[in-house]
Design a protein around this motif. Sequence first.
Motif, PDB file in Angstrom:
ATOM      1  N   PHE A   9       0.828  -1.210   0.000  1.00  0.00           N
ATOM      2  CA  PHE A   9       0.000   0.000   0.000  1.00  0.00           C
ATOM      3  C   PHE A   9       0.862   1.260   0.000  1.00  0.00           C
ATOM      4  CE2 PHE A   9      -3.696  -2.603   1.609  1.00  0.00           C
ATOM      5  CZ  PHE A   9      -4.497  -2.366   0.508  1.00  0.00           C
ATOM      6  N   ALA A  10       1.976   1.227   0.714  1.00  0.00           N
ATOM      7  CA  ALA A  10       2.889   2.378   0.736  1.00  0.00           C
ATOM      8  C   ALA A  10       3.483   2.610  -0.656  1.00  0.00           C
ATOM      9  CB  ALA A  10       3.987   2.165   1.764  1.00  0.00           C
ATOM     10  N   ILE A  11       3.908   1.530  -1.293  1.00  0.00           N
ATOM     11  CA  ILE A  11       4.465   1.648  -2.650  1.00  0.00           C
ATOM     12  C   ILE A  11       3.405   2.154  -3.616  1.00  0.00           C
ATOM     13  CG2 ILE A  11       5.382   0.323  -4.601  1.00  0.00           C
ATOM     14  CD1 ILE A  11       6.827  -1.455  -2.508  1.00  0.00           C
ATOM     15  N   LEU A  12       2.218   1.591  -3.531  1.00  0.00           N
ATOM     16  CA  LEU A  12       1.112   2.030  -4.377  1.00  0.00           C
ATOM     17  C   LEU A  12       0.795   3.512  -4.140  1.00  0.00           C
ATOM     18  CD1 LEU A  12      -1.003   1.224  -6.469  1.00  0.00           C
ATOM     19  CD2 LEU A  12      -2.514   0.589  -4.586  1.00  0.00           C
ATOM     20  N   GLY A  13       0.803   3.929  -2.891  1.00  0.00           N
ATOM     21  CA  GLY A  13       0.558   5.331  -2.553  1.00  0.00           C
ATOM     22  C   GLY A  13       1.604   6.254  -3.153  1.00  0.00           C
ATOM     23  N   ILE A  14       2.863   5.850  -3.114  1.00  0.00           N
ATOM     24  CA  ILE A  14       3.952   6.656  -3.696  1.00  0.00           C
ATOM     25  C   ILE A  14       3.765   6.773  -5.205  1.00  0.00           C
ATOM     26  CG2 ILE A  14       6.435   6.676  -4.167  1.00  0.00           C
ATOM     27  CD1 ILE A  14       6.776   5.459  -1.315  1.00  0.00           C
ATOM     28  N   ILE A  15       3.414   5.672  -5.839  1.00  0.00           N
ATOM     29  CA  ILE A  15       3.205   5.688  -7.290  1.00  0.00           C
ATOM     30  C   ILE A  15       2.043   6.616  -7.649  1.00  0.00           C
ATOM     31  CG2 ILE A  15       2.476   4.283  -9.270  1.00  0.00           C
ATOM     32  CD1 ILE A  15       4.098   1.957  -7.983  1.00  0.00           C
ATOM     33  N   VAL A  16       0.953   6.526  -6.918  1.00  0.00           N
ATOM     34  CA  VAL A  16      -0.213   7.382  -7.185  1.00  0.00           C
ATOM     35  C   VAL A  16       0.152   8.853  -6.986  1.00  0.00           C
ATOM     36  CG1 VAL A  16      -2.524   7.998  -6.351  1.00  0.00           C
ATOM     37  CG2 VAL A  16      -1.937   5.606  -6.722  1.00  0.00           C
ATOM     38  N   LEU A  17       0.877   9.178  -5.914  1.00  0.00           N
ATOM     39  CA  LEU A  17       1.300  10.565  -5.679  1.00  0.00           C
ATOM     40  C   LEU A  17       2.195  11.073  -6.807  1.00  0.00           C
ATOM     41  CD1 LEU A  17       1.979  10.675  -1.827  1.00  0.00           C
ATOM     42  CD2 LEU A  17       0.216  11.906  -3.107  1.00  0.00           C
ATOM     43  N   ALA A  18       3.111  10.210  -7.271  1.00  0.00           N
ATOM     44  CA  ALA A  18       3.999  10.612  -8.364  1.00  0.00           C
ATOM     45  C   ALA A  18       3.200  10.888  -9.642  1.00  0.00           C
ATOM     46  CB  ALA A  18       5.046   9.531  -8.607  1.00  0.00           C
ATOM     47  N   LEU A  19       2.225  10.051  -9.927  1.00  0.00           N
ATOM     48  CA  LEU A  19       1.409  10.252 -11.128  1.00  0.00           C
ATOM     49  C   LEU A  19       0.562  11.520 -11.029  1.00  0.00           C
ATOM     50  CD1 LEU A  19       0.334   6.575 -11.867  1.00  0.00           C
ATOM     51  CD2 LEU A  19       2.010   7.961 -13.108  1.00  0.00           C
ATOM     52  N   ALA A  21       1.453  14.169  -9.222  1.00  0.00           N
ATOM     53  CA  ALA A  21       2.424  15.262  -9.347  1.00  0.00           C
ATOM     54  C   ALA A  21       2.776  15.506 -10.814  1.00  0.00           C
ATOM     55  CB  ALA A  21       3.675  14.947  -8.540  1.00  0.00           C
ATOM     56  N   ALA A  22       2.897  14.435 -11.593  1.00  0.00           N
ATOM     57  CA  ALA A  22       3.239  14.570 -13.013  1.00  0.00           C
ATOM     58  C   ALA A  22       2.160  15.315 -13.794  1.00  0.00           C
ATOM     59  CB  ALA A  22       3.482  13.194 -13.626  1.00  0.00           C
ATOM     60  N   LEU A  23       0.921  15.241 -13.318  1.00  0.00           N
ATOM     61  CA  LEU A  23      -0.172  15.959 -13.983  1.00  0.00           C
ATOM     62  C   LEU A  23       0.013  17.476 -13.912  1.00  0.00           C
ATOM     63  CD1 LEU A  23      -3.289  13.895 -12.860  1.00  0.00           C
ATOM     64  CD2 LEU A  23      -2.445  14.161 -15.199  1.00  0.00           C
ATOM     65  N   ILE A  24       0.587  17.957 -12.822  1.00  0.00           N
ATOM     66  CA  ILE A  24       0.712  19.408 -12.633  1.00  0.00           C
ATOM     67  C   ILE A  24       2.118  19.935 -12.924  1.00  0.00           C
ATOM     68  CG2 ILE A  24      -1.191  19.558 -11.004  1.00  0.00           C
ATOM     69  CD1 ILE A  24       0.867  19.598  -8.727  1.00  0.00           C
ATOM     70  N   MET A  25       3.069  19.030 -13.159  1.00  0.00           N
ATOM     71  CA  MET A  25       4.445  19.460 -13.444  1.00  0.00           C
ATOM     72  C   MET A  25       4.580  19.900 -14.897  1.00  0.00           C
ATOM     73  SD  MET A  25       6.696  16.668 -11.394  1.00  0.00           S
ATOM     74  CE  MET A  25       8.217  17.566 -11.557  1.00  0.00           C
ATOM     75  N   PRO A  26       5.555  20.762 -15.182  1.00  0.00           N
ATOM     76  CA  PRO A  26       5.778  21.189 -16.568  1.00  0.00           C
ATOM     77  C   PRO A  26       6.101  19.997 -17.466  1.00  0.00           C
ATOM     78  CG  PRO A  26       7.224  22.372 -15.045  1.00  0.00           C
ATOM     79  CD  PRO A  26       6.502  21.352 -14.255  1.00  0.00           C
ATOM     80  N   LYS A  27       5.679  20.108 -18.712  1.00  0.00           N
ATOM     81  CA  LYS A  27       5.955  19.067 -19.694  1.00  0.00           C
ATOM     82  C   LYS A  27       6.892  19.588 -20.787  1.00  0.00           C
ATOM     83  CE  LYS A  27       1.504  16.869 -18.854  1.00  0.00           C
ATOM     84  NZ  LYS A  27       1.158  17.677 -17.707  1.00  0.00           N
ATOM     85  N   PHE A 141      17.084  25.051 -28.058  1.00  0.00           N
ATOM     86  CA  PHE A 141      16.263  23.849 -28.199  1.00  0.00           C
ATOM     87  C   PHE A 141      15.036  24.015 -27.336  1.00  0.00           C
ATOM     88  CE2 PHE A 141      18.531  20.385 -30.298  1.00  0.00           C
ATOM     89  CZ  PHE A 141      19.807  20.901 -30.385  1.00  0.00           C
ATOM     90  N   ASN A 142      13.933  23.476 -27.785  1.00  0.00           N
ATOM     91  CA  ASN A 142      12.771  23.358 -26.915  1.00  0.00           C
ATOM     92  C   ASN A 142      12.033  22.087 -27.292  1.00  0.00           C
ATOM     93  OD1 ASN A 142      10.870  24.226 -29.077  1.00  0.00           O
ATOM     94  ND2 ASN A 142      11.831  26.207 -28.732  1.00  0.00           N
ATOM     95  N   GLY A 143      11.468  21.490 -26.277  1.00  0.00           N
ATOM     96  CA  GLY A 143      10.793  20.230 -26.508  1.00  0.00           C
ATOM     97  C   GLY A 143       9.779  19.930 -25.430  1.00  0.00           C
ATOM     98  N   LYS A 144       9.168  18.785 -25.576  1.00  0.00           N
ATOM     99  CA  LYS A 144       8.145  18.346 -24.631  1.00  0.00           C
ATOM    100  C   LYS A 144       8.479  16.949 -24.154  1.00  0.00           C
ATOM    101  CE  LYS A 144       4.489  20.934 -26.879  1.00  0.00           C
ATOM    102  NZ  LYS A 144       3.251  20.899 -27.611  1.00  0.00           N
ATOM    103  N   MET A 145       8.134  16.683 -22.932  1.00  0.00           N
ATOM    104  CA  MET A 145       8.252  15.354 -22.370  1.00  0.00           C
ATOM    105  C   MET A 145       6.851  14.919 -21.970  1.00  0.00           C
ATOM    106  SD  MET A 145      11.181  14.196 -19.734  1.00  0.00           S
ATOM    107  CE  MET A 145      12.635  14.239 -20.743  1.00  0.00           C
ATOM    108  N   PRO A 146       6.347  13.852 -22.558  1.00  0.00           N
ATOM    109  CA  PRO A 146       4.958  13.457 -22.301  1.00  0.00           C
ATOM    110  C   PRO A 146       4.753  12.935 -20.874  1.00  0.00           C
ATOM    111  CG  PRO A 146       6.049  11.785 -23.602  1.00  0.00           C
ATOM    112  CD  PRO A 146       7.015  12.933 -23.461  1.00  0.00           C
ATOM    113  N   TYR A 147       3.501  13.019 -20.440  1.00  0.00           N
ATOM    114  CA  TYR A 147       3.107  12.466 -19.152  1.00  0.00           C
ATOM    115  C   TYR A 147       3.237  10.952 -19.211  1.00  0.00           C
ATOM    116  CZ  TYR A 147      -0.032  10.915 -15.423  1.00  0.00           C
ATOM    117  OH  TYR A 147      -0.548  10.309 -14.324  1.00  0.00           O
ATOM    118  N   PRO A 148       3.733  10.274 -18.250  1.00  0.00           N
ATOM    119  CA  PRO A 148       4.260  10.692 -16.957  1.00  0.00           C
ATOM    120  C   PRO A 148       5.772  10.870 -16.954  1.00  0.00           C
ATOM    121  CG  PRO A 148       3.966   8.328 -16.901  1.00  0.00           C
ATOM    122  CD  PRO A 148       3.556   8.799 -18.286  1.00  0.00           C
ATOM    123  N   MET A 149       6.391  10.789 -18.178  1.00  0.00           N
ATOM    124  CA  MET A 149       7.848  10.939 -18.271  1.00  0.00           C
ATOM    125  C   MET A 149       8.309  12.312 -17.812  1.00  0.00           C
ATOM    126  SD  MET A 149       8.622   7.957 -19.174  1.00  0.00           S
ATOM    127  CE  MET A 149      10.350   8.128 -19.487  1.00  0.00           C
TER     128      MET A 149
END
Length: 179
Positions: A9-19, A21-27, A141-149
């Motif tokens: 559950f702790a690992i799953l929670g960390i993964i969910v939090l990371a995903l 966070a990736a939604l609101i982080m710059p791409k 250079f400018n580019g994009k990194m797709p979610y969740p990368m």
Amino acid sequence: MKIIKRILFAILGIIVLALIAALIMPKEYAVEREIIINQQKDSVFNYIKHLKNQDNFSVWSKTDPNMKKTFSGVDGTVGAIAAWESNDKNVGFGEQEIKKITTGERIDFELRFKKPFESTDNAYFTTESISASETKVKWGFNGKMPYPMNLMLPVMNMDEMLGKDLEKGLNDLKIILEK
């Protein structure tokens, strides 16, 4: 068994939090460096607009001396393409196409990486007269990194990673054009 469930559950929670966070982080990322070259703007611009000339100063072109390169179209014009194939993982396979030229001012490229990963980024050169015999050249250079990368962007520090290669390339360009 309870300990294993808690760990899972702790690992799953960390993964969910990371995903989340990736939604609101710059791409997107952007990197730019500049240099002053003691040469007239027209001379500098006419040199950098040719894809084949980039082999003389681009760090990436010099990384693998056994790299296979092909060119299509009229070099130095919109639609010209330089393609590369390398077994070096730092170079890989891809191509660069001139997409737009604003004569004497700016050249825009589209970079299409195929291996070791697929990505499409943009690059550009700009030239600006500082005086009759000095030109400021910017390479970016400018580019994009797709979610969740995009989670890796803060860790990768694209400005530092690409910036040093842009600086080295611009310094080599300066040496070539000031001879």
